[in-house]
Structure formats: C-alpha cells, structure tokens
Design an enzyme around this catalytic site. Sequence first.
Site, mmCIF file in Angstrom:
data_model
loop_
_atom_site.group_PDB
_atom_site.id
_atom_site.type_symbol
_atom_site.label_atom_id
_atom_site.label_comp_id
_atom_site.label_asym_id
_atom_site.label_seq_id
_atom_site.Cartn_x
_atom_site.Cartn_y
_atom_site.Cartn_z
ATOM 1 N N GLU A 1 -7.855 4.136 -1.290
ATOM 2 C CA GLU A 1 -8.388 4.242 0.073
ATOM 3 C C GLU A 1 -8.564 5.707 0.479
ATOM 4 O O GLU A 1 -7.650 6.516 0.322
ATOM 5 C CB GLU A 1 -7.404 3.538 1.024
ATOM 6 C CG GLU A 1 -7.888 3.436 2.452
ATOM 7 C CD GLU A 1 -6.884 2.692 3.331
ATOM 8 O OE1 GLU A 1 -5.899 2.138 2.812
ATOM 9 O OE2 GLU A 1 -7.094 2.683 4.556
ATOM 10 N N ASP B 1 -3.350 4.857 -0.488
ATOM 11 C CA ASP B 1 -4.093 5.427 0.645
ATOM 12 C C ASP B 1 -3.828 6.929 0.715
ATOM 13 O O ASP B 1 -2.695 7.354 0.920
ATOM 14 C CB ASP B 1 -3.629 4.747 1.941
ATOM 15 C CG ASP B 1 -4.383 5.261 3.159
ATOM 16 O OD1 ASP B 1 -5.333 6.050 2.996
ATOM 17 O OD2 ASP B 1 -4.019 4.859 4.287
ATOM 18 N N ASP C 1 -11.745 4.147 5.138
ATOM 19 C CA ASP C 1 -11.055 3.874 6.399
ATOM 20 C C ASP C 1 -11.591 4.858 7.444
ATOM 21 O O ASP C 1 -12.535 4.537 8.185
ATOM 22 C CB ASP C 1 -9.540 4.020 6.176
ATOM 23 C CG ASP C 1 -8.716 3.978 7.445
ATOM 24 O OD1 ASP C 1 -9.271 3.678 8.508
ATOM 25 O OD2 ASP C 1 -7.491 4.260 7.394
ATOM 26 N N LYS D 1 -10.656 -1.314 11.352
ATOM 27 C CA LYS D 1 -9.681 -1.152 12.441
ATOM 28 C C LYS D 1 -10.468 -1.180 13.743
ATOM 29 O O LYS D 1 -11.381 -0.355 13.931
ATOM 30 C CB LYS D 1 -8.958 0.199 12.326
ATOM 31 C CG LYS D 1 -8.003 0.292 11.148
ATOM 32 C CD LYS D 1 -7.408 1.680 11.064
ATOM 33 C CE LYS D 1 -6.402 1.782 9.937
ATOM 34 N NZ LYS D 1 -6.025 3.185 9.660
ATOM 35 N N LYS E 1 0.872 -1.186 0.000
ATOM 36 C CA LYS E 1 0.000 0.000 0.000
ATOM 37 C C LYS E 1 0.902 1.226 0.000
ATOM 38 O O LYS E 1 1.757 1.371 0.884
ATOM 39 C CB LYS E 1 -0.887 -0.051 1.247
ATOM 40 C CG LYS E 1 -1.400 1.270 1.762
ATOM 41 C CD LYS E 1 -2.463 1.045 2.827
ATOM 42 C CE LYS E 1 -2.380 2.101 3.918
ATOM 43 N NZ LYS E 1 -3.458 1.972 4.909
ATOM 44 N N LEU E 2 0.704 2.084 -1.006
ATOM 45 C CA LEU E 2 1.498 3.306 -1.083
ATOM 46 C C LEU E 2 0.697 4.452 -0.495
ATOM 47 O O LEU E 2 -0.478 4.636 -0.816
ATOM 48 C CB LEU E 2 1.820 3.659 -2.539
ATOM 49 C CG LEU E 2 2.583 2.621 -3.361
ATOM 50 C CD1 LEU E 2 2.795 3.159 -4.785
ATOM 51 C CD2 LEU E 2 3.924 2.285 -2.714
ATOM 52 N N LYS E 3 1.341 5.241 0.332
ATOM 53 C CA LYS E 3 0.709 6.456 0.824
ATOM 54 C C LYS E 3 0.784 7.496 -0.290
ATOM 55 O O LYS E 3 1.863 7.673 -0.892
ATOM 56 C CB LYS E 3 1.463 6.959 2.062
ATOM 57 C CG LYS E 3 1.239 6.086 3.279
ATOM 58 C CD LYS E 3 -0.200 6.201 3.722
ATOM 59 C CE LYS E 3 -0.438 5.558 5.067
ATOM 60 N NZ LYS E 3 -1.822 5.756 5.508
ATOM 61 N N ASN F 1 -5.546 9.075 2.802
ATOM 62 C CA ASN F 1 -5.887 9.653 4.109
ATOM 63 C C ASN F 1 -6.719 10.937 3.988
ATOM 64 O O ASN F 1 -6.482 11.931 4.694
ATOM 65 C CB ASN F 1 -4.621 9.913 4.949
ATOM 66 C CG ASN F 1 -4.018 8.628 5.502
ATOM 67 O OD1 ASN F 1 -2.905 8.247 5.133
ATOM 68 N ND2 ASN F 1 -4.740 7.937 6.362
HETATM 69 O O1 NPG Z 1 1.039 -1.299 9.314
HETATM 70 O O2 NPG Z 1 0.343 -0.484 11.169
HETATM 71 C C1 NPG Z 1 0.643 -0.367 9.997
HETATM 72 C C2 NPG Z 1 0.514 1.002 9.371
HETATM 73 C C3 NPG Z 1 -0.471 1.074 8.272
HETATM 74 O O3 NPG Z 1 -0.458 3.074 7.003
HETATM 75 C C4 NPG Z 1 -0.862 2.499 7.982
HETATM 76 N N1 NPG Z 1 -1.650 3.096 8.882
HETATM 77 O O4 NPG Z 1 -3.723 5.695 7.657
HETATM 78 O O5 NPG Z 1 -4.019 3.563 7.802
HETATM 79 C C5 NPG Z 1 -3.370 4.583 8.042
HETATM 80 C C6 NPG Z 1 -2.056 4.468 8.809
HETATM 81 C C7 NPG Z 1 -2.109 5.018 10.211
HETATM 82 C C8 NPG Z 1 -1.006 4.882 11.030
HETATM 83 C C9 NPG Z 1 -3.209 5.652 10.729
HETATM 84 C C10 NPG Z 1 -1.015 5.368 12.357
HETATM 85 C C11 NPG Z 1 -3.219 6.145 12.021
HETATM 86 C C12 NPG Z 1 -2.125 5.997 12.832
#
Ligand code: NPG
Length: 379
Positions: A222, A197, A247, A271, A169-171, A199
Amino acid sequence: MDAELAGVRIDTIELRRVHLALVEPFVTAHGTSREREMLLVRVRTDEGDGWGECAAPAEPTYTGEYVEGAHHVVVGHLAPRLLAVPGPVGPGDVARVLAGIRGHRMAKAALEMAVMDAALRAAGLSLAAFLGATRAAVPAGVAVGVTGDVRQLVEAVGRRVAQGYRRVKLKIAPGWDAVPVAAVREAFGLGLLLQVDANGSYALGDPAALQMLDGFGLTLIEQPLAPDDLLGHARLAETLATPLCLDESITSAAVAATALALGACRVVNVKPGRVGGLLEAVRVHDACVAAGVDAWVGGMLETGLGRAANVALAALPGFTLPGDLSASDRWFETDLTEPLRLGPDGCMAVPTGAGVGPVPLDEVLGCATASIEELGRRG
Ligand code: NPG
C-alpha cells in the site's frame, strides 16, 4: 442507494474537540501516536440530531488535513454555507452546497455524515441499507505498527491472529521492511493474509527495498510512493508481481479512475474522509467494481461513530478484501460509543439501527471533550 431520503433543516452545528487515549502507542512512517484527537460534528435539526466524525488527525502528516485546520474551515467556510440554506438539506446536497470550497475533504465528510445520520434516523433507515450494503457482517483486518524489534512484532501479530483477525497489515518504512515481513511470514506461514503499508515513505529511485518484498506472497503493497506520484506508482507496478494499492493518492472517484487507467494500482483503499464523504466513497467503490479491481475500507483510528460508518460501507459488494475495521479495544480503553466487538468468526457485525447506529455515550463524551463550539443561523 435511496436518493429519495428527505432532507433536514439544520438549526445549529456543534463542533466538539475530543481526546481519547490509545491503548498502546501506534508507530507508522509518520511518527508515533499516543492519543487520538478528533473533531466531532453534531447537527441539530428539525428532525433530531445527527453525528459526524472528522477523520483528520492532529497533525498534517497523512494528508494536508489536521484537526485544527478542519475546525477552522468548518467555522469560517463550511458551516456558514450549510446554515445559509433556508430549507431542508439532504445528504446528497451537502457536497453540492460546499463545492465552492476546494479540498478539506475530511471536514466536508464529517458534515455530510452528520446530515446523513440525522436524515436516516428521521426516516428510520440504517446507513448500511441506505448505502446499498449486501452483507450482515464483514471480515475484519487489523493494522500493526512499527515495533523496531522483530520479536516484539511477531508477538504483536500473534496476539491479533489469536483474537481472530482475518488479515494483518504491517506498517513499513525504509529500514523496517523485508526483515520484519520475512519474520512474520516465517512465524505464521502463507495461510495468513498479510499486506504492508508504507504511507508514501519510499522513493522511486530506490526500488530495491520494495522489490525485496515481492517474494513474500503479500496481498498488496500500500502507498509505497508519495501521494501525487501516480506515474511513479505505474512504473513501480511494472517491476513488481505484488499488486500495488493506493490510499493517500485516492482523493476522489475521478482520481481513482485515473489511477486505475494509468496502472498505478490494482487495489484501492477507500476511506470516506479522504474522498470527501460516504457518497463519494460509494462512487469510488463503483469505479473499482467497473474496473474489476479489489477494494477495501481503510481506517483512521476512528471512534465507534466513524468505525460503525466504515463497517456499514464495507458491507457493499465491491469491497472484496478485509478492511481496517478492528474492534474498539484495538485502539481505545474506552470508546466514545458502546464498544464495537470482533465476532468469533473474525467479522464485525454491520450496525442495523437507524442512521449510523451507535451514538456517543454521554459520560464518556463529557470526559473526552476538550471544547465545544455551537454555530447557529445568522439573523
Ligand atoms: O484500524 O483505524 C485503523 C487504523 C488503520 O493503519 C491504519 N490507518 O495510514 O491507513 C493509515 C492509518 C492512519 C491512521 C491514517 C490514522 C491516518 C490517520
């Protein structure tokens, strides 16, 4: 799920603030993280201890919850309600006892997890068995942050693929999207399960950047838009062939059902912290199964405690896509628990021990702890 699990009588609730250094900075649309600050909860009960991990990050950038706020609401509002229950409290009672307090789902989830861990340990039952897991191992995906340099990104993805991760998964964020995604596709081909993703960092008024991502064979995009914009996501979905996944927007099983009915997403990231606990996460899972859509378990840089719980949850049959379930060494030099390792097949083994499984190691916990507060019964 075994609804018959006996409850535990909570004597005290310990709140611990811990800090763990990340092995490398993690850059997302929200900014850069160099360490993970966590709130841990330990319930001490007549049946023994139970551990919970609060997913809230240090700053309220992902949702409104953050470590200091979670700590505050547990001390002032949540713990007093739980400690006022005279008799045993079962995992399913926690949400009911705390229902008078709105929101604060990550804080509530941590308390539910701790009670569940204690009750399951007392019963000698694993979390996975309790939740209804049907698999002994689950395929692991990994998140790769924004690097700002395409060559570095391709190298970073290459390292994760070589380690055996089953999807990447690429941010992404405005200005860091089609070009890096194209480079990763070109380097690794269509055989790599790839998703992005955002966000919530894009605006509906400017769909062009997201439409540019449509030709790369991504498994999903995402959370492109703001968390409360379900209609916007539904409209955007009509212009894209790639499935949208939500998400941040999905805060409960009811919201998941609404989002699916509106066509705001075709995939759901689940989550436990974001939806208020593992039991609500199972209900979101069930809503996805009922709607016939794909679901996967997300991650929030959890320590081995929260990660083990996520892996147990991910072993339910409706989690059809690899989750953000990477090994301890993806994030931490030293995890709080025995490290969770990636299997040679790119899978994480589902913990089989009683309760959540792993527990914090005393020495690591001692070094990582910044403060401890113990809350007891009144009178
Ligand atoms: O593998 O735990 C993991 C990280 C995956 O990118 C990830 N999490 O936006 O989903 C998200 C992000 C995140 C990390 C969100 C920390 C909130 C806190």
